[in-house]
Every structure is written in structure tokens, then in C-alpha cells.
Design an enzyme around this catalytic site. Structure first.
Site, PDB file in Angstrom:
ATOM      1  N   ASP A 103       0.841  -1.198   0.000  1.00  0.00           N
ATOM      2  CA  ASP A 103       0.000   0.000   0.000  1.00  0.00           C
ATOM      3  C   ASP A 103       0.875   1.247   0.000  1.00  0.00           C
ATOM      4  O   ASP A 103       2.050   1.199   0.393  1.00  0.00           O
ATOM      5  CB  ASP A 103      -0.885   0.026   1.264  1.00  0.00           C
ATOM      6  CG  ASP A 103      -1.864  -1.135   1.287  1.00  0.00           C
ATOM      7  OD1 ASP A 103      -2.148  -1.687   0.209  1.00  0.00           O
ATOM      8  OD2 ASP A 103      -2.317  -1.482   2.391  1.00  0.00           O
TER       9      ASP A 103
HETATM   10  N1  URA Z   1      -1.326  -5.898   3.946  1.00  0.00           N
HETATM   11  C1  URA Z   1      -1.812  -4.637   3.903  1.00  0.00           C
HETATM   12  O1  URA Z   1      -2.849  -4.338   4.462  1.00  0.00           O
HETATM   13  N2  URA Z   1      -1.097  -3.722   3.244  1.00  0.00           N
HETATM   14  C2  URA Z   1       0.069  -3.967   2.624  1.00  0.00           C
HETATM   15  O2  URA Z   1       0.681  -3.063   2.051  1.00  0.00           O
HETATM   16  C3  URA Z   1       0.560  -5.290   2.683  1.00  0.00           C
HETATM   17  C4  URA Z   1      -0.148  -6.244   3.348  1.00  0.00           C
END
Ligand code: URA
Length: 240
Positions: A103
């Protein structure tokens, strides 16, 4: 691409070393000794020899990035900076792409490669490549949550998350937060955030430490990257 640039990128020596090699008639392009490093090469069809030995022009690049917050895991975007913007022009080769996504606000290990086959294998759900993260979460993690994660979480909409290993690293009762390590074998959208949300907790920070047998080099500052060593590439290819 210029032949001297190509050879130095492919680790045959620095630009000045390549210049010397050219002077010493060591570099051959399509059967002719070259005299000038500015000669252009076509990676799809030219034949280059160094010291009489044919070299492979196909370049696979494997980069380990310590992804900072605020960049997206994409190759291009019309308005937001991407992880590719952090890569210098000498490493920014055709088809270079992140292996999976973190993310925008997640930090840590992100592998980038133009080796589509390896990327596919690392991401294939049936390969169960384990990804380990450190997270700071709101609320106090206890044994019952560890157990729930261990059994797999099912969301109200029916989404199933496979068993995950949750470990407590520290608890801050004053701030009502917990630091945890979490290992998952899938890579579903916002997976860790949704797993905690299903348990009325919020992920405040998330940082990836490892993917399969590849560990983030902790000398890399946020936004910095390096090429994988051949040993690291072999480990990824063989054991995942
Ligand atoms: N899980 C999430 O919620 N975000 C990420 O970036 C990776 C795993």
C-alpha cells in the site's frame, strides 16, 4: 544503447575500464572489433564479444527497494509518484516492475524485476510464499487474537484469509498500542489491515521485512535500493 554504457551496466567494468578494453581491441560487435564506445547496440539481435567470448545481451535485473511511504507500487501513474521513480536511469530497464504491491503508506521490502517468470512464481497463491511484516496496531494484542489469526480470519462478506502467524513484540498500555510481527502466505488487497479491522483494530504502520527467503537489507534507508547479489537471486529462484 551505447555499447560502453551497456557493458558497464552489465558489470564488465567501469566506463573508463571499458574504454581501456576498447583501446586494447577486446570488444567485438557483430564480428568487428570496435574502436568507439559510442557505437549503438540493438539488444535484440546484435552479437557482442568480450575478449573473444560471446556475452548474453539479455539482462535480468533484480532490485531490492526499501519502499518509503507516499509512493505507489506501480510502474506509472498520471498523478502520484511510483516506486519506479526511485530507480536510477541505469537500472530502469524495460519491463522493470514491482513484484506485487505494498500500500502507499506501507514501507519496507519490495522486489523489482523484469523477470516476469520469477515474479509470477513468487506471487502465485499456490506457492504460499511467506511475507513477514512488523506492524504497529491500535489496541492490545492478546493470545485470543493470536489464536484467531492462526485459525484464519473470515470477513463478514465471506472473504477468507489463510492462517497467519502473529507474534507480540511489545505492548504499550499507556498508548493502547501493540507492536507485532505478522507472517502471511497470501497477498490479498489490504490484507493485514482488513484482518485487524475485522477484529476492531487499526493498523497504524506497516513495514515488510521479508518475502520468502529474501530479507530487507537494513542498511537501506527508506527510498534506497540495491541490486540483489547472485546468491540472493539463486535463493529466490530455487527455494522461494
Ligand atoms: N497488507 C496490507 O494491508 N497492506 C500492505 O501493504 C501489505 C499487506
Amino acid at each position: 544503447m551505447r555499447i560502453d554504457k551497456y557493458l558497464s551496466n552489465a558489470n564488465f567494468g567501469s566506463r573508463s575500464e571499458i574504454k581501456k578494453m576498447i583501446k586494447q581491441n577486446m570488444i567485438e560487435l557483430n564480428g568487428k572489433i570496435i574502436k568507439n564506445g559510442k557505437e549503438q547496440i540493438d539488444l535484440t539481435k546484435d552479437i557482442v564479444k568480450v575478449n573473444g567470448k560471446k556475452i548474453s545481451l539479455e539482462t535480468k535485473r533484480y532490485l531490492m527497494l526499501n519502499k518509503p511511504q507516499g509512493v505507489i507500487s506501480a510502474t506509472k501513474d498520471s498523478s502520484q509518484p511510483t516506486v519506479i521513480d526511485l530507480i536510477s536511469s541505469k537500472d530502469k530497464i524495460k519491463d522493470l516492475a514491482p513484484v506485487g504491491r505494498l500500500d502507499k503508506d506501507t514501507t519496507g521490502l519490495l522486489l523489482l524485476t523484469n523477470d516476469g517468470k520469477l515474479a509470477h512464481e513468487l506471487l502465485a497463491p499456490k506457492k504460499h510464499v511467506i511475507k513477514t511484516y512488523h506492524a504497529l496496531v491500535s489496541g492490545i494484542v492478546d493470545d485470543s487474537l493470536i489464536e484467531r489469526f492462526k485459525n484464519g480470519i473470515t470477513l463478514k462478506d465471506g472473504t477468507n484469509f489463510k492462517p497467519a502467524k502473529l507474534k507480540i513484540l511489545s505492548i504499550n498500555k499507556e498508548n493502547n498500542t501493540s507492536k507485532v510481527s505478522i507472517s502471511i502466505s497470501e497477498g490479498k488487497y489490504h490484507q493485514i489491515k482488513r484482518m485487524f479491522k475485522a477484529n476492531q483494530m487499526t493498523v497504524l504502520t506497516l513495514h515488510r521485512l521479508s518475502m520468502g527467503s529474501l530479507f530487507l537489507d537494513n542498511s537501506l534507508q527508506p527510498g534506497a535500493y540495491r541490486r540483489l547479489s547472485s546468491q540472493e537471486i539463486n535463493i529466490l529462484k530455487n527455494k522461494k
